[in-house]
Design an enzyme around this catalytic site. Structure first.
Site, mmCIF file in Angstrom:
data_model
loop_
_atom_site.group_PDB
_atom_site.id
_atom_site.type_symbol
_atom_site.label_atom_id
_atom_site.label_comp_id
_atom_site.label_asym_id
_atom_site.label_seq_id
_atom_site.Cartn_x
_atom_site.Cartn_y
_atom_site.Cartn_z
ATOM 1 C CB SER A 73 90.604 -25.887 58.780
ATOM 2 O OG SER A 73 90.269 -25.275 59.991
ATOM 3 C CE LYS A 76 92.552 -26.556 61.884
ATOM 4 N NZ LYS A 76 91.146 -26.801 62.290
ATOM 5 C CE1 TYR A 198 95.201 -23.554 63.287
ATOM 6 C CE2 TYR A 198 94.187 -21.690 64.433
ATOM 7 C CZ TYR A 198 94.062 -22.866 63.713
ATOM 8 O OH TYR A 198 92.812 -23.367 63.395
ATOM 9 C CE1 TYR A 250 88.122 -29.538 61.484
ATOM 10 C CE2 TYR A 250 86.582 -28.641 59.885
ATOM 11 C CZ TYR A 250 87.822 -28.645 60.487
ATOM 12 O OH TYR A 250 88.769 -27.754 60.077
ATOM 13 C CB VAL A 268 85.654 -21.312 58.349
ATOM 14 C CG1 VAL A 268 85.143 -22.380 59.293
ATOM 15 C CG2 VAL A 268 86.923 -20.667 58.862
HETATM 16 O O1 DON Z 1 90.912 -21.620 63.871
HETATM 17 C C1 DON Z 1 89.897 -21.261 63.280
HETATM 18 O O2 DON Z 1 88.815 -21.219 63.832
HETATM 19 C C2 DON Z 1 90.036 -20.885 61.820
HETATM 20 N N1 DON Z 1 91.232 -20.143 61.600
HETATM 21 C C3 DON Z 1 90.045 -22.115 60.971
HETATM 22 C C4 DON Z 1 88.853 -23.019 61.196
HETATM 23 C C5 DON Z 1 88.398 -23.770 60.006
HETATM 24 O O3 DON Z 1 88.730 -23.464 58.878
HETATM 25 C C6 DON Z 1 87.423 -24.855 60.246
HETATM 26 N N2 DON Z 1 87.050 -25.509 59.020
HETATM 27 N N3 DON Z 1 86.123 -25.730 58.387
#
Ligand code: DON
Length: 328
Positions: A73, A76, A198, A250, A268
């Protein structure tokens, strides 16, 4: 070390501080490696790195700063910036809001009334932003994006094919989000193709040092401090940092603003970036996450650095751009 903006500090003292913070949190083993993307579960939970890059390009680091991991993320804010640059504020904000959602990063919800995602830091908003880039660049979207990310990091980046395929295979929730967006006309017929971009952007490999450099590029008004390349025009850096401040962590963003007071973004994969306007970029890597999906050590390291360096935006000692003078 007391306060880096007092004028008493030096590069050496910053290195000592980074070493000290690294040592302090090395034994903090709270949290769990992400497993919902199966390939991410292979990360070494003990990996830990802390890196600072000043807005004039000096690097202070400790621990595991060369280990590649996926950006997730943290991609983003950078795609949001690209969309603003290429399409302008009005068009981007027609499709995505700037309001914190107070909900988890993967929540399936849109703003009532407008049917826009709340903000570009949560999955609904980020997939929308990538959809906008895809509408402009078609099949060349990912190559374009990777080229921009490489410029932000100051070196050629690449993709972890296994993580990408792992999320493409199992990312049913994101696929549901893409179809919800399609239903409301937020993205158009190429929703699946945009989703694929994405997944790939989330699988871009970075190191902790890359993250600090990317954060420093934001801190340095859109100019990579090592290469001197202007990646974002100044007017949009403010937009990126504002949304990172209100929504980057978040449903922990309020506590983050209170405890750290610096725009930030987590992923993540275990990375965190924080950008201190005109001063420095922070990158941390530790894949054990808390319930919000934020790195446990990354959070504590940023709290500690903000406190010891007086980085909080509302800290009376934070005098912004003169920080760099204090290092000379
Ligand atoms: O879309 C997702 O769920 C993952 N590719 C990225 C989510 C993420 O990194 C949330 N952050 N902490």
């Amino acid at each position: 070390m007391t306060n880096a903006i007092s004028g008493a500090t030096s590069g050496h003292e910053l290195q000592a501080l980074v070493n000290d913070v690294y040592e302090k949190y090395l034994s903090d083993t709270r949290g769990h490696v992400a497993t919902y993307i199966p390939e991410l579960s292979k990360a070494n939970p003990d990996d830990f790195g802390v890196c600072l890059v000043t807005a004039d390009g000096r690097v202070f680091e400790a621990g595991c700063c060369d280990q590649p991991f996926t950006i997730q993320s943290i991609s983003k804010p950078f795609t949001f910036g690209m969309a603003l640059e290429e399409l302008g504020r009005e068009k981007v904000l027609e499709h995505v809001g700037v309001e914190p959602s107070g909900d988890a990063f993967n929540s399936i919800e849109l703003q009532s009334g407008t049917n826009r995602p709340f903000n570009p830091m949560i999955n609904t908003g980020a997939i929308t932003v990538t959809g906008l880039l895809h509408a402009a660049h078609g099949n060349g979207t990912f190559e374009h994006l990777l080229e921009r990310f490489s410029a932000i990091a100051g070196r050629q980046l690449s993709v972890d094919q296994d993580v990408y395929e792992s999320e493409r295979r199992t990312g049913h929730r994101n696929r549901a989000i893409a179809h919800l967006l399609l239903n409301f006309g937020v993205v158009h017929e190429e929703a699946e193709a945009a989703l694929d971009v994405y997944f790939k952007q989330c699988a871009i490999l970075v190191t902790c040092r890359d993250l600090a450099m990317m954060a420093a590029t934001l801190a340095n008004m859109g100019c990579n401090p090592a290469t001197g390349q202007h990646v974002y025009t100044i007017r949009y850096v403010k937009d990126i940092l504002s949304i990172m401040f209100t929504s980057g962590m978040y449903d922990y963003s309020g506590q983050w603003a209170y405890r750290v007071g610096v725009p930030a973004k987590s992923g993540v994969g275990g990375g965190v970036i924080a950008a201190v306007n005109r001063q420095l970029g922070i990158g941390t890597y530790s894949p054990r996450l808390d319930a919000h999906g934020n790195s446990c050590r990354g959070t504590e390291v940023c709290v500690e650095l903000a406190s010891r360096l007086g980085l909080h935006v509302f800290d009376c000692l934070n005098v912004g751009s003169s920080f760099i003078d204090a290092l000379l």
